[in-house]
Enzyme design. Structure first.
Site, PDB file in Angstrom:
ATOM      1  CE  LYS A  79      36.017  32.123  39.977  1.00 21.32           C
ATOM      2  NZ  LYS A  79      35.124  32.195  38.800  1.00 21.32           N
ATOM      3  CB  SER A 159      37.456  32.497  35.564  1.00 16.69           C
ATOM      4  OG  SER A 159      36.209  32.626  36.249  1.00 16.69           O
ATOM      5  CB  SER A 183      33.632  31.442  34.515  1.00 17.93           C
ATOM      6  OG  SER A 183      34.337  32.197  33.570  1.00 17.93           O
TER       7      SER A 183
END
Length: 493
Positions: A79, A159, A183
């Site tokens: 990420k 997210s 998330s």
């Protein structure tokens, strides 16, 4: 030969170790798949050379008869909230466009030390603020799932939407995520994969771009529970550079995995039956309860009376911390600088932040600055912190009666991109089931439990006591084995 990209972390690790295939073959297969999936917009940066270098190191070590590292031969997605030395790290924001860190985050370094290779940096909601991956400055991530006879692009959750899409689409066997209010768990539920947020402090936050420091926690996203346990073992550990890091040994979670819940009590919080809950979510929850009984657990109803205040408290605390953390992005030291002709320092600050931050980030900075202001600090921020304490106390009392809690992960299956973008409050409600565990700092995991009427994944959430990742993983494994979830998106990209 088996398509290597259909294998998960455990299968790749064991296959490389046993000589069934070479690590380089695995890396090349995933690199090729990543290169052909630009339509999903999951990767912001591709790093095929990093994956190949780690693979070659694993193959060399095996040829020399050396003991292989825990993740030798396993390529993963990272990420883009984790700083990676020499590789662009932007938090999906224009304000950090072009930033190349001279240092490595602790979590990513732990994974490289364990032998993992990096396929690339994954897209996300800007600064991890969002529930649909529509706030990225570099375009929406698109879920690999589609409704039948419908080409409307679906949200992969947020997210960590780039991470969930990459794993679900088979572009990576596993990926890192971060979870501030859900998330990791919500995008895992939307895309039919597993993801765990460990106890706050299990994974170091050093080198991870901050959103809300008292809530942010890294965790793995993978195809199944075992793969999450393997990856979490590599990610976790004490870090002296992070004042909130827990000075504890990392358990061998994989070795003690067990779906036998005899003697365990599973709590069902009555307050999670919210108004307007879709019948499919209610039915899945009841199915989960039946699966827990089948695994040998006793089901008990528990009460978390302050649950209804969790979302309001979260959307005061998190923006408050964000407004403080994001003050460092001012155009002076790194990232974007917007300097209008003849402008002074204050003008540069304003122009840079106006141009660099997206609408959702600006919204949260404004909310956070407001609730921290002199006239409203006690009325909002102090009250929210008191509510947070009450929520944590609710969990403590519930765990006097049970070992883990079972709830839905999200109030719906994936929705279409654009469907909720106009109404921030509707978007925030996606976190209704995940936020309470984040406020209390507890470990929580989402596992796929079934499909809705449109054939889209639905997830179940297990919440555990602080530091009881093992209990969470075991209960999740019990669900996984009974759900028998094998659905995969049909490639359209």
């Amino acid at each position: 030969m088996t398509d290597l990209t259909t294998l998960g972390i455990a299968a790749i690790r064991d296959g490389v170790r046993d000589g069934q295939f070479k690590a380089r073959e695995v890396a090349e297969a995933f690199n090729a798949k990543v290169a052909g999936a630009d339509a999903l917009n999951a990767f912001l940066v591709k790093t095929p050379e990093h994956a190949l270098a780690a693979a070659d190191a694993a193959d060399t070590a095996r040829a020399a008869g050396e003991t292989l590292k825990p993740l030798a031969g396993v390529p993963i997605g990272m990420k883009d909230l984790f700083a990676t030395k020499g590789v662009a790290t932007t938090a999906a924001s224009k304000i950090l466009e072009g930033f190349v860190p001279p240092y490595e985050s602790t979590v990513s370094q732990n994974l490289w030390n364990a032998g993992a290779g990096m396929l690339g940096k994954l897209n996300l909601d800007q600064f991890a603020m969002g529930s649909s991956n529509e706030t990225s400055a570099f375009g929406n991530v698109i879920s690999p799932w589609r409704r039948p006879n419908d080409t409307a692009p679906l949200a992969p959750g947020g997210s960590s939407g780039g991470s969930s899409t990459a794993v679900s689409a088979g572009l990576a066997p596993g990926a890192t995520g971060t979870d501030t209010g859900g998330s990791i768990r919500q995008p895992a539920a939307f895309t039919g994969i597993s993801g765990i947020k460990p106890t706050y402090g299990r994974c170091s936050r050093w080198g991870t771009i901050a959103f809300a420091s008292s809530l942010d926690q890294a965790g793995p996203m993978a195809r199944d529970v075992r793969d999450c346990a393997i990856m979490l073992e590599a990610m976790a550990g004490f870090d002296a550079k992070d004042a909130t890091s827990l000075k504890l040994d990392v358990p061998n979670w994989e070795a003690v995995l067990s779906a036998d819940l005899k003697g365990k009590k599973v709590g069902v919080p009555k307050e999670y039956r919210v108004d307007g809950m879709p019948a499919e979510i209610e039915a899945l929850w009841q199915q989960g309860i039946d699966w827990m009984r089948d695994a040998g657990a006793e089901i008990v109803e528990v009460s978390l009376p302050h649950t209804k205040y969790a979302l309001p408290a979260y959307y005061i605390i998190a923006p408050a911390e964000a407004s403080s953390n994001l003050a460092r992005y001012d155009g002076v030291r790194y990232g974007l600088r917007d300097l209008p002709e003849g402008a002074g320092l204050q003008d540069m600050y304003a122009a840079t932040r106006a141009a660099g931050f997206g609408d959702e980030v600006k919204r949260r900075i404004l909310i956070g600055t407001y609730v921290l202001s002199a006239g409203f600090y006690d009325a909002y921020y102090t009250q929210a912190q008191k509510v947070r304490t009450l929520i944590a106390r609710d969990f403590e009392r519930a765990f006097d009666e049970c070992d883990v809690l079972l709830t839905p992960t999200a109030p719906s299956a994936a929705f279409a991109l654009g469907e909720k973008q106009a109404d921030p409050l509707a978007m925030y409600l996606n976190d209704v089931f995940t936020v309470p565990a984040s406020l209390a700092g507890l470990p929580a995991m989402s596992v796929p439990g079934g499909l809705d009427k449109d054939g889209l994944p639905l997830g179940l959430q297990i919440i555990g006591k602080a530091l009881d990742e093992q209990g969470v993983l075991n209960a999740s494994l019990a669900i996984e084995q009974r759900a028998g979830f094998t659905a995969r998106p049909q490639a359209w990209w």
